[in-house]
Design an enzyme around this catalytic site. Structure first.
Site, PDB file in Angstrom:
ATOM      1  N   ASN A 107       0.835  -1.205   0.000  1.00 57.50           N
ATOM      2  CA  ASN A 107       0.000   0.000   0.000  1.00 57.50           C
ATOM      3  C   ASN A 107       0.862   1.244   0.000  1.00 57.50           C
ATOM      4  O   ASN A 107       1.968   1.261   0.537  1.00 57.50           O
ATOM      5  CB  ASN A 107      -0.959  -0.007   1.208  1.00 57.50           C
ATOM      6  N   PHE A 111      -1.534   8.230   4.310  1.00 52.38           N
ATOM      7  CA  PHE A 111      -2.330   8.839   5.394  1.00 52.38           C
ATOM      8  C   PHE A 111      -3.590   9.555   4.897  1.00 52.38           C
ATOM      9  O   PHE A 111      -3.830  10.719   5.233  1.00 52.38           O
ATOM     10  CB  PHE A 111      -1.490   9.833   6.210  1.00 52.38           C
ATOM     11  N   SER A 176       5.840   5.055   8.728  1.00 57.92           N
ATOM     12  CA  SER A 176       5.135   4.752   7.474  1.00 57.92           C
ATOM     13  C   SER A 176       6.028   5.148   6.301  1.00 57.92           C
ATOM     14  O   SER A 176       6.621   6.231   6.317  1.00 57.92           O
ATOM     15  CB  SER A 176       3.820   5.531   7.389  1.00 57.92           C
ATOM     16  N   ASN A 178       5.074   5.927   3.319  1.00 57.64           N
ATOM     17  CA  ASN A 178       4.313   6.563   2.235  1.00 57.64           C
ATOM     18  C   ASN A 178       4.121   8.070   2.338  1.00 57.64           C
ATOM     19  O   ASN A 178       3.454   8.666   1.511  1.00 57.64           O
ATOM     20  CB  ASN A 178       2.949   5.879   2.102  1.00 57.64           C
ATOM     21  N   THR A 179       4.687   8.684   3.379  1.00 61.78           N
ATOM     22  CA  THR A 179       4.705  10.145   3.457  1.00 61.78           C
ATOM     23  C   THR A 179       6.164  10.541   3.255  1.00 61.78           C
ATOM     24  O   THR A 179       7.029  10.063   4.005  1.00 61.78           O
ATOM     25  CB  THR A 179       4.175  10.636   4.831  1.00 61.78           C
ATOM     26  N   LYS A 219       6.117   3.595  17.118  1.00 60.57           N
ATOM     27  CA  LYS A 219       6.052   2.485  16.167  1.00 60.57           C
ATOM     28  C   LYS A 219       7.244   2.549  15.222  1.00 60.57           C
ATOM     29  O   LYS A 219       7.510   3.593  14.619  1.00 60.57           O
ATOM     30  CB  LYS A 219       4.736   2.555  15.378  1.00 60.57           C
ATOM     31  N   ASN A 248       6.046  -1.615  11.481  1.00 58.34           N
ATOM     32  CA  ASN A 248       5.242  -1.099  10.377  1.00 58.34           C
ATOM     33  C   ASN A 248       5.512  -1.939   9.115  1.00 58.34           C
ATOM     34  O   ASN A 248       6.180  -2.972   9.190  1.00 58.34           O
ATOM     35  CB  ASN A 248       5.598   0.373  10.143  1.00 58.34           C
TER      36      ASN A 248
HETATM   37  C1  LIG Z   1      -3.555  -0.281   3.811  1.00 57.88           C
HETATM   38  C2  LIG Z   1      -2.703  -0.131   5.049  1.00 57.88           C
HETATM   39  C3  LIG Z   1      -2.693   1.077   5.712  1.00 57.88           C
HETATM   40  C4  LIG Z   1      -1.906   1.237   6.858  1.00 57.88           C
HETATM   41  N1  LIG Z   1      -1.922   2.428   7.525  1.00 57.88           N
HETATM   42  C5  LIG Z   1      -1.175   2.579   8.640  1.00 57.88           C
HETATM   43  C6  LIG Z   1      -1.201   3.803   9.378  1.00 57.88           C
HETATM   44  O1  LIG Z   1      -1.926   4.731   9.053  1.00 57.88           O
HETATM   45  N2  LIG Z   1      -0.397   3.910  10.460  1.00 57.88           N
HETATM   46  C7  LIG Z   1       0.438   2.878  10.879  1.00 57.88           C
HETATM   47  O2  LIG Z   1       1.157   3.013  11.869  1.00 57.88           O
HETATM   48  N3  LIG Z   1       0.444   1.713  10.211  1.00 57.88           N
HETATM   49  C8  LIG Z   1      -0.335   1.535   9.133  1.00 57.88           C
HETATM   50  N4  LIG Z   1      -0.314   0.338   8.460  1.00 57.88           N
HETATM   51  C9  LIG Z   1       0.587  -0.745   8.940  1.00 57.88           C
HETATM   52  C10 LIG Z   1      -0.124  -1.747   9.853  1.00 57.88           C
HETATM   53  O3  LIG Z   1      -0.614  -1.150  11.018  1.00 57.88           O
HETATM   54  C11 LIG Z   1       0.831  -2.885  10.242  1.00 57.88           C
HETATM   55  O4  LIG Z   1       1.899  -2.345  10.980  1.00 57.88           O
HETATM   56  C12 LIG Z   1       1.377  -3.613   9.020  1.00 57.88           C
HETATM   57  O5  LIG Z   1       0.388  -3.772   8.049  1.00 57.88           O
HETATM   58  C13 LIG Z   1       1.927  -4.986   9.374  1.00 57.88           C
HETATM   59  O6  LIG Z   1       0.904  -5.808   9.918  1.00 57.88           O
HETATM   60  P1  LIG Z   1       0.127  -6.926   9.054  1.00 57.88           P
HETATM   61  O7  LIG Z   1       1.168  -7.739   8.367  1.00 57.88           O
HETATM   62  O8  LIG Z   1      -0.680  -7.674  10.071  1.00 57.88           O
HETATM   63  O9  LIG Z   1      -0.729  -6.208   8.088  1.00 57.88           O
HETATM   64  C14 LIG Z   1      -1.100   0.157   7.332  1.00 57.88           C
HETATM   65  C15 LIG Z   1      -1.136  -1.073   6.646  1.00 57.88           C
HETATM   66  C16 LIG Z   1      -1.911  -1.222   5.525  1.00 57.88           C
HETATM   67  C17 LIG Z   1      -1.923  -2.557   4.822  1.00 57.88           C
END
Ligand SMILES: Cc1cc2nc3c(=O)[nH]c(=O)nc-3n(C[C@H](O)[C@H](O)[C@H](O)COP(=O)(O)O)c2cc1C
Length: 365
Positions: A107, A111, A176, A178-179, A219, A248
């Site tokens: 992804n 944000f 993150s 993506n910013t 995080k 993350n």
């Molecule tokens: C579409 C998407 C959006 C996410 N947005 C955020 C976010 O806004 N802030 C954040 O700290 N992590 C964000 N994450 C990361 C998740 O909280 C998590 O740390 C990461 O996906 C790993 O966990 P998973 O393998 O169970 O998905 C996002 C993940 C995905 C897939």
């Protein structure tokens, strides 16, 4: 069926149905009958008793609109956001991609969220209509794209100030991918400035509302050296934080198995899901070692089943979170994990999750 739709549309549809179903007491009851585990595996941490270790990771509920639903499907806590000070659209679509073969998501949302003012209004309405949520609400703090890194501390702490009343715990997200330049804030100077600014807001609100201050966590990203991780953990401890969330999404990729997968893997953004599971567990293990097991760790990254959850707990995590598992396994994931963890405890002749936290390290002495 949601698997065959565009990833982001499928996400919105799932959230819509969860919100709808959980807003009526009858369907809420049906959801909890279907998805809630009967068993409790309590974890005492951050001033709360969590029913069991598994909660919702950040990013799934950016608008804070699914609180009743997360509780109904049996999660022990829900992290809303990332919320930024300013409302923002995020990156152009498409920005979320799925690799079914690897059980991975990529992804580059950037944000997208309604901003701290609107999220605060949403939570205010929710609290007035339904009362205080029955599960702890965590708030993921992001930084607005328009805010320069030199003013990041103002962005994070303003969001915290606006949401302080409604959040039980706050997570500073400087990880993150993506910013633009967000991860640059993972250096000691910027990070301590952001934490100090949030701590000041925490103290101010604690005095105003005559209640204890709230835990603040940091995080981390999974793409860094041990030395950098050590520096971040030390900064978090020295600045008065209560724990670390690891990890993350990653900017690394897996070997694609065919042309379609190669296209998905070539997308820019952060990868989550199964390919992240071992890296994030190793990060948990390293943090536990660095801190002698004295600093709470929330484990997240690739948890798809109880075995993964157990690996993260025995590596040192006290609580766990998932996002991608909801996409690939569906809403029964929490029930499956709690059931599987209870079995693991029995197999190891342990009586509580507390006894299992950091178990892998016990033979190290
Ligand atoms: C579409 C998407 C959006 C996410 N947005 C955020 C976010 O806004 N802030 C954040 O700290 N992590 C964000 N994450 C990361 C998740 O909280 C998590 O740390 C990461 O996906 C790993 O966990 P998973 O393998 O169970 O998905 C996002 C993940 C995905 C897939």
């Amino acid at each position: 069926m949601l698997k065959f739709q565009d990833s982001e549309k499928a996400h919105h549809r799932s959230l819509f149905y969860l919100k709808k179903l959980s807003s009526f007491s009858v369907s809420r009851f049906a959801l909890s009958t279907l998805y809630q585990n009967k068993q409790d595996l309590p974890v005492e941490l951050f001033g709360h008793t969590f029913k069991h270790p598994f909660g919702l990771a950040a990013g799934m509920d950016k608008k804070a609109e699914g609180l009743l639903g997360w509780q109904a499907i049996g999660l022990s806590f829900a992290e809303i956001g990332g919320v930024t000070m300013l409302e923002q659209q995020g990156n152009p679509k498409p920005r979320m991609f799925r690799s079914d073969k690897h059980k991975a998501l990529i992804n580059r949302m950037g944000f997208n969220n309604p901003g701290s003012e609107k999220v605060s209004q949403t939570l205010d309405l929710h609290f007035k209509k339904y009362g205080t949520p029955k599960i702890p609400v965590w708030v993921n703090l992001g930084k607005s794209k328009l805010t320069d890194n030199s003013d990041a501390h103002i962005d994070y702490s303003t969001t915290m100030d606006r949401l302080w009343e409604y959040g039980d715990l706050f997570v500073i997200n400087v990880s993150s991918p993506n910013t633009p330049n967000l991860r640059d804030l993972q250096n000691q100077g910027d990070l301590s400035k952001i934490i100090a600014s949030c701590m000041a807001i925490n103290e101010k609100n604690s005095k105003t509302h005559l209640c204890p201050s709230k835990p603040i966590l940091v995080k981390v990203a999974p793409d860094m050296s041990l030395a950098q991780l050590e520096m971040i953990v030390k900064t978090a401890i020295d600045s008065g934080c209560s724990g670390i969330v690891a990890t993350n999404t990653t900017v690394s990729r897996v070997e694609p198995v065919n042309g379609k997968e190669a296209k998905t893997m070539a997308e820019t953004g952060g990868m989550s899901g199964l390919p992240l599971v071992d890296t994030s567990t190793e990060f948990i293990r390293m943090i536990y070692k660095i801190t002698d097991g004295k600093f709470p760790i929330v484990g997240v990254g690739g948890i798809m089943n109880a075995e993964h959850a157990w690996q993260k707990i025995t590596a040192g995590a006290s609580l766990l979170q998932g996002y991608s598992a909801f996409v690939f396994q569906g809403p029964s994931i929490s029930k499956d994990i709690v059931k599987g963890l209870a079995k693991k405890l029995r197999e190891h002749k342990l009586t509580s999750i507390k006894q299992a936290i950091g178990l892998d390290h016990r033979g190290d002495d």
